[in-house]
Scaffold this motif. Structure first.
Motif, mmCIF file in Angstrom:
data_model
loop_
_atom_site.group_PDB
_atom_site.id
_atom_site.type_symbol
_atom_site.label_atom_id
_atom_site.label_comp_id
_atom_site.label_asym_id
_atom_site.label_seq_id
_atom_site.Cartn_x
_atom_site.Cartn_y
_atom_site.Cartn_z
ATOM 1 N N ASN A 38 0.807 -1.220 0.000
ATOM 2 C CA ASN A 38 0.000 0.000 0.000
ATOM 3 C C ASN A 38 0.845 1.278 0.000
ATOM 4 O O ASN A 38 1.679 1.467 0.886
ATOM 5 C CB ASN A 38 -0.886 -0.018 1.262
ATOM 6 N N HIS A 123 -14.118 -5.935 10.463
ATOM 7 C CA HIS A 123 -14.001 -4.617 11.090
ATOM 8 C C HIS A 123 -15.371 -4.023 11.372
ATOM 9 O O HIS A 123 -16.255 -4.088 10.523
ATOM 10 C CB HIS A 123 -13.306 -3.631 10.147
ATOM 11 N N ARG A 148 -13.469 -6.592 15.120
ATOM 12 C CA ARG A 148 -12.543 -5.539 15.563
ATOM 13 C C ARG A 148 -13.322 -4.243 15.694
ATOM 14 O O ARG A 148 -14.015 -3.844 14.752
ATOM 15 C CB ARG A 148 -11.428 -5.392 14.529
ATOM 16 N N TYR A 168 -13.373 0.781 4.701
ATOM 17 C CA TYR A 168 -12.284 1.525 5.314
ATOM 18 C C TYR A 168 -11.123 1.513 4.341
ATOM 19 O O TYR A 168 -10.635 0.452 3.968
ATOM 20 C CB TYR A 168 -11.888 0.848 6.625
ATOM 21 N N PRO A 170 -7.643 3.511 4.227
ATOM 22 C CA PRO A 170 -6.815 4.591 4.775
ATOM 23 C C PRO A 170 -5.947 5.306 3.739
ATOM 24 O O PRO A 170 -5.628 6.468 3.912
ATOM 25 C CB PRO A 170 -5.946 3.873 5.813
ATOM 26 N N ASP A 210 -7.445 -2.539 17.484
ATOM 27 C CA ASP A 210 -6.153 -2.213 16.876
ATOM 28 C C ASP A 210 -5.652 -0.883 17.434
ATOM 29 O O ASP A 210 -6.278 0.161 17.222
ATOM 30 C CB ASP A 210 -6.342 -2.121 15.349
ATOM 31 N N HIS A 212 -2.725 0.309 16.611
ATOM 32 C CA HIS A 212 -2.040 0.875 15.442
ATOM 33 C C HIS A 212 -0.788 1.674 15.793
ATOM 34 O O HIS A 212 -0.578 2.795 15.305
ATOM 35 C CB HIS A 212 -3.031 1.721 14.628
ATOM 36 N N GLU A 236 -3.966 -5.035 19.292
ATOM 37 C CA GLU A 236 -3.051 -5.171 18.157
ATOM 38 C C GLU A 236 -2.077 -4.012 18.108
ATOM 39 O O GLU A 236 -2.462 -2.864 18.343
ATOM 40 C CB GLU A 236 -3.921 -5.208 16.896
ATOM 41 N N GLU A 262 2.128 -6.719 11.451
ATOM 42 C CA GLU A 262 1.645 -6.489 10.080
ATOM 43 C C GLU A 262 2.628 -5.688 9.239
ATOM 44 O O GLU A 262 2.572 -5.750 8.015
ATOM 45 C CB GLU A 262 0.256 -5.841 10.070
ATOM 46 N N ARG A 283 1.230 -11.407 13.131
ATOM 47 C CA ARG A 283 0.358 -10.853 12.085
ATOM 48 C C ARG A 283 1.007 -10.741 10.715
ATOM 49 O O ARG A 283 0.497 -10.046 9.837
ATOM 50 C CB ARG A 283 -0.143 -9.471 12.531
ATOM 51 N N PRO A 314 -6.109 -6.872 5.235
ATOM 52 C CA PRO A 314 -6.889 -5.690 4.856
ATOM 53 C C PRO A 314 -7.163 -5.701 3.363
ATOM 54 O O PRO A 314 -6.652 -6.566 2.635
ATOM 55 C CB PRO A 314 -5.940 -4.538 5.202
ATOM 56 N N ASP A 316 -5.887 -3.897 1.307
ATOM 57 C CA ASP A 316 -4.684 -3.588 0.528
ATOM 58 C C ASP A 316 -3.827 -4.837 0.270
ATOM 59 O O ASP A 316 -2.770 -4.739 -0.363
ATOM 60 C CB ASP A 316 -3.868 -2.439 1.136
HETATM 61 C C1 GCO Z 1 -5.181 -3.702 9.857
HETATM 62 C C2 GCO Z 1 -4.291 -2.602 9.484
HETATM 63 C C3 GCO Z 1 -4.620 -1.865 8.239
HETATM 64 C C4 GCO Z 1 -3.478 -0.939 7.869
HETATM 65 C C5 GCO Z 1 -3.317 -0.907 6.398
HETATM 66 C C6 GCO Z 1 -2.177 -0.044 5.950
HETATM 67 O O1 GCO Z 1 -5.063 -4.113 10.990
HETATM 68 O O2 GCO Z 1 -5.941 -4.140 9.014
HETATM 69 O O3 GCO Z 1 -3.852 -1.860 10.556
HETATM 70 O O4 GCO Z 1 -5.852 -1.252 8.275
HETATM 71 O O5 GCO Z 1 -3.656 0.347 8.375
HETATM 72 O O6 GCO Z 1 -3.134 -2.216 5.967
HETATM 73 O O7 GCO Z 1 -1.935 -0.238 4.614
#
Ligand code: GCO
Ligand code: MG
Length: 402
Positions: A38, A123, A148, A168, A170, A210, A212, A236, A262, A283, A314, A316
């Motif tokens: 992404n 989500h 989530r 969603y 981003p 999450d 993040h 997460e 991730e 992850r 996700p 992406d």
């Molecule tokens: C998740 C992630 C994503 C990321 C995204 C960034 O847990 O799915 O945090 O939402 O923000 O993959 O490219």
């Protein structure tokens, strides 16, 4: 011996960008690999097109492990998300080819089904608490047993993880949007809405959250402790995992399970986290971590330490990457859960087939290979569109981890 005769890199944007590697053999077998990273799509596309594709021609597609080592050890420069995503695409495409040649789905080649289906989490989010609760109700109606939950922090515009419309996404701007971040406001607010989700819907489903990468280890320890009664399935990315040792502080203060990884891409990025049992779920994704061959080793290492899988899924990661993930999830012993965010409708025009969803689980079919095909004609209608993830700034204007 069959040989690789063509390797082409395809970029498309059916509502979001995807990079796909197509490998064709002399016998006419086609394998597909996901190479989507992404906001850095074209870097992986160029890496594959300019530096990897020419090396594949004439090689034996059956020698997957040898190819992996050739592309990882053989190039001298190793690890990192761009390299590991490129290697992953080749690896995935070769597993797809091997399955098609054998007439077997990939999970069968990985040892066969270790479970009946792959439990997924989806989500739910909201710009405020009532809309989050409505979204949780919708997810429950669709049969998800793991959800989530994320809500926008009052006063913090553009909080990560919150949908605008049905999906969603981003990566939303041609240049990175700058978003404000306020840790104390988040720490005050997040436990209250997670508690409301439990009050409204009870405890008979898995609730995930999450963070993040927004907290320091000490803040994450406090957060984890403050939500212990809510029985989270995981928190997460409570803090960035650049320093793996920093998870020890979180671990020593809370029993809330921890998931991370991730943004990591190799077994060495998680070796300490796993072997010191500093986390509960790992992850890494097939797409960003060297493909099926490498991620299988990561999960095998994790199995020794009772760490379970919880792969990033996700929108992406393309449907090809998601299909590869589900095949691997089917076959490993220490599967935990799989993220399944779903895709905008247009994505179905380009990717045909793939796992099917029913009652909280994903199922792969009995088609040989990965069981998913890429429609080049449809894909050609959607041109690459620059889209970047946002950047977070604290209230004083300094950059924070996004
Ligand atoms: C998740 C992630 C994503 C990321 C995204 C960034 O847990 O799915 O945090 O939402 O923000 O993959 O490219
Ligand atoms: Mg995440």
């Amino acid at each position: 011996m069959d040989t690789i005769v063509e390797a082409s890199v395809l970029v498309t944007c059916p509502a979001r960008n995807f990079v796909t590697l197509k490998i064709t053999t002399a016998d006419g077998v086609v394998g597909w690999g996901d190479a989507t990273l992404n906001g850095r799509e074209l870097a992986v596309a160029a890496y594959l097109r300019d530096h990897v594709a020419p090396l594949l021609i004439g090689r034996d597609p059956a020698r997957i492990e040898d190819m992996w080592n050739y592309l990882f050890r053989g190039v001298y420069w190793r690890r990192g998300p761009i390299t590991m995503t490129a290697v992953a695409a080749v690896d995935m495409a070769l597993w797809d080819i091997k399955g098609k040649v054998a007439g077997l789905p990939v999970y069968q080649l990985l040892g066969g089904a270790a479970r009946d289906g792959v439990r997924v989490y989806t989500h739910a989010s909201g710009a405020d608490v009532p809309s989050l609760l409505e979204d949780v109700a919708r997810a429950k109606e669709r049969g998800f047993t793991a959800i989530r939950a994320q809500a926008a922090v009052p006063g913090v515009e553009g909080t990560y993880g919150v949908k605008h419309g049905a999906y969603y996404e981003p990566a939303n701007a041609a240049l990175p949007e700058e978003q404000a971040w306020d840790t104390p406001a988040y720490l005050r607010f997040a436990p209250t809405y997670l508690a409301k989700v439990r009050e409204e819907f009870g405890f008979d489903f898995a609730l995930l959250h999450d963070v993040h990468h927004r907290l320091t280890p000490q803040e994450a320890a406090r957060f984890g402790r403050s939500v212990e009664d809510l029985d989270l399935f995981w928190m997460e990315d409570p803090t960035p995992a650049d320093n793996q040792e920093s998870f020890r502080l979180i671990r020593s203060h809370t029993t809330t399970p921890i998931a991370t990884g991730e943004v990591l891409s190799s077994i060495w990025d998680v070796q300490h986290l796993v072997s010191e049992q500093l986390i509960d779920y790992i992850r890494l994704s097939v797409t960003h971590s060297g493909g099926i061959s490498h991620l299988k080793k990561v999960f095998a290492l994790a199995e020794l330490y009772q760490v379970r899988s919880g792969s990033h899924g996700p929108s992406d990661i393309s449907p090809i990457g998601q299909a590869a993930a589900v095949h691997l999830d089917m076959a490993i012993a220490n599967f935990g859960i799989q993220e399944f965010m779903g895709y905008p409708d247009l994505v179905d025009e380009v990717f045909h087939g793939g796992p099917t969803y029913a009652d909280g689980y994903l199922h792969v079919g009995e088609e040989s290979g990965l069981g998913i095909e890429y429609d080049e004609q449809a894909a050609a209608r959607f041109d690459y569109t620059a889209r970047y993830l946002p950047v977070a700034r604290r209230l004083d204007g300094s950059v924070h981890d996004w």
